[in-house]
Enzyme design. Structure first.
Site, PDB file in Angstrom:
ATOM      1  N   CYS A 276      30.785 -23.025 -25.969  1.00  0.00           N
ATOM      2  CA  CYS A 276      31.568 -21.804 -25.822  1.00  0.00           C
ATOM      3  C   CYS A 276      30.963 -20.865 -24.798  1.00  0.00           C
ATOM      4  CB  CYS A 276      31.745 -21.144 -27.185  1.00  0.00           C
ATOM      5  SG  CYS A 276      32.816 -22.154 -28.201  1.00  0.00           S
TER       6      CYS A 276
ATOM      7  N   TYR B 261      14.731 -35.178 -16.566  1.00  0.00           N
ATOM      8  CA  TYR B 261      15.036 -33.789 -16.917  1.00  0.00           C
ATOM      9  C   TYR B 261      16.433 -33.635 -17.509  1.00  0.00           C
ATOM     10  CZ  TYR B 261      10.996 -33.510 -13.955  1.00  0.00           C
ATOM     11  OH  TYR B 261       9.754 -33.729 -13.414  1.00  0.00           O
TER      12      TYR B 261
HETATM   13  C1  LIG Z   1       6.983 -31.878 -12.986  1.00  0.00           C
HETATM   14  C2  LIG Z   1       5.744 -32.302 -12.358  1.00  0.00           C
HETATM   15  C3  LIG Z   1       5.677 -33.513 -11.673  1.00  0.00           C
HETATM   16  C4  LIG Z   1       6.862 -34.443 -11.495  1.00  0.00           C
HETATM   17  O1  LIG Z   1       7.773 -33.977 -10.539  1.00  0.00           O
HETATM   18  P1  LIG Z   1       9.015 -34.898 -10.109  1.00  0.00           P
HETATM   19  O2  LIG Z   1       9.741 -34.094  -9.121  1.00  0.00           O
HETATM   20  O3  LIG Z   1       9.811 -35.175 -11.329  1.00  0.00           O
HETATM   21  O4  LIG Z   1       8.475 -36.149  -9.553  1.00  0.00           O
HETATM   22  C5  LIG Z   1       4.466 -33.871 -11.149  1.00  0.00           C
HETATM   23  N1  LIG Z   1       3.376 -33.087 -11.260  1.00  0.00           N
HETATM   24  C6  LIG Z   1       3.408 -31.908 -11.909  1.00  0.00           C
HETATM   25  C7  LIG Z   1       2.182 -31.092 -12.021  1.00  0.00           C
HETATM   26  C8  LIG Z   1       4.596 -31.478 -12.481  1.00  0.00           C
HETATM   27  O5  LIG Z   1       4.623 -30.303 -13.111  1.00  0.00           O
END
Ligand SMILES: *Cc1c(COP(=O)(O)O)cnc(C)c1O
Length: 413
Positions: free
Chosen positions: A328, A356
């Protein structure tokens, strides 16, 4: 995966459901490993936050991956999934000293990204080797929500603070065994990445006892046709040469580490949702699915464009649709998409749903989070059950005795 396999899964496990294809995860892992095949010591640490289901972590472990974690809970999940402590790096941002100490006690590699904690941790535990996260102030990509290396970013220790950093290390006599950067989720331009790497090498020279240099992640994968993706082969070739050269100067074969999340799991994921209603308005045709941003928030949060296919009738006549959810609030998955003609009851498949997506799902509108299924060697395995009403009510404290008029009167008497 074939559309018919996905449809069968939606039929057997119900919709909405997340499906992950292990073959794609494995091939991405192998592709990255191969791209850096000429590095004597390479370590890929899968970023658990992209998709943290324990069976996915086990798959990564079986491939020889390490694990990048951002919370003590992810550390514990990793240990539970069979990773050795030394194969886990803990890279949090803005967490308490207590949590870092807890992780350190579990034996994982600590990565610190601010001088305040570095000083406190180094003073109390000078014997524990620590990696430091540097902010090279390089802007990768244009979206400031996903570029974490620029000047106003909250991530990492600024390269302009190196003198202060060195002083803390000298005074506490702590051991810095790794240098790290993670410039953001988009390496659009390999040259920008190589430029940031030079800054990392310059920083590394200050530390005599390094074991590894960690280049973080930011590998870009295509979401729709025509999208730019990181050419990991080209990056591998260019960075490898420079890295090996640096190791010679440094006088030691260091480990080259990466922390890919999205690259390994994004394209392996499909999200399947059923169409509840097809609704014509004066200006558009809406297809409403039995899901919303409670299950897949990326389009609303980041403006991400996930390709949408009608797998119930993939070869029908294409029409324009706005695909929306049942929350909603405005929750649009895609506007003006050309999709094969949709009928109520059809199953829509959202691509790039591995990274994600489930990990950002919530119970908003008191809805259940979906099931997750792993497709492995031609078979479907349930790896997370769909939630039930018990999950919605769990941990809620029901103050009946305060607000129920009948009980209230009984207590008063
Ligand atoms: C989120 C994150 C990643 C992964 O990033 P991607 O874009 O999903 O590959 C790697 N290292 C750190 C420290 C992160 O916070």
């Amino acid at each position: 995966m074939k559309h018919s396999d996905l449809l069968k899964i939606a039929h057997n496990y119900g919709a909405p459901v997340y499906v992950y294809d292990s073959e794609k995860i494995i091939s991405q892992f192998n592709r990255l490993t191969k791209a850096f095949g000429s590095v004597p010591k390479l370590k890929l640490n899968y970023a658990a936050k992209a998709l943290s289901n324990i069976s996915i972590l086990r798959l990564m472990n079986s491939l020889g991956s390490g694990l990048d974690t951002v919370s003590i809970q992810e550390v514990r999940l990793g240990l539970m999934a069979g990773f050795q402590p030394q194969d886990i790096i803990y890279t949090p941002n803005g967490v308490s000293l207590e949590e870092i100490e807890e992780a350190s006690k579990l034996g994982v590699q600590i990565n610190i990204d601010n001088l305040s904690i570095l000083e406190q941790f180094g003073t109390k535990h000078p014997q524990v080797p620590v990696c430091i996260r540097i902010n090279p102030h390089v802007m990768a990509g244009g979206n400031s929500n996903i570029s974490v290396g620029h000047i106003d970013s909250k991530f990492g220790i600024s390269i302009h603070q190196i003198p202060h950093l060195l002083r803390i290390v000298e005074l506490t006599k702590m051991n810095i065994n790794g240098i790290h950067m993670h410039t953001g989720s988009d390496i659009l331009d390999i040259d920008v990445f190589l430029y940031a790497s030079e800054i990392l090498f310059d920083t590394a020279k200050h530390f005599k006892e390094l074991d590894f240099i960690d280049f973080g992640s930011g590998f870009k994968v295509p979401y729709k046709e025509g999208d730019i993706q990181t050419n990991v082969e080209e990056l591998g070739q260019k960075l490898t040469g420079r890295f090996n050269e640096f190791c010679q100067e440094y006088g030691k074969d260091l480990t080259l580490a990466f922390e890919p999340g999205k690259f390994l799991v994004s394209e392996a994921g499909s999200f399947l949702a059923k169409v509840n209603v097809v609704k014509q308005t004066t200006s558009t045709v809406f297809a409403s699915v039995d899901s919303g941003f409670n299950h897949l928030i990326r389009p609303m949060l980041y403006g991400s464009s996930h390709e949408i296919i009608n797998i119930s009738k993939p070869d029908g006549r294409e029409r324009y649709y706005s695909v929306v959810g049942y929350i909603c609030e405005t929750d649009t998955f895609g506007n003006n998409r050309r999709i094969s003609e949709i009928s109520e009851g059809d199953i829509l498949c959202f691509h790039n749903a591995g990274a994600y997506c489930f990990t950002m799902a919530s119970n908003y509108n008191s809805r259940y989070r979906p099931a997750e299924v792993l497709w492995h060697e031609g078979k479907a395995y349930l790896i997370r059950e769909r939630e039930t009403f018990d999950d919605i009510i769990r941990n809620q404290v029901d103050l009946t005795y305060l607000f129920d008029p009948v009980i209230e009167k009984a207590v008063a008497k």
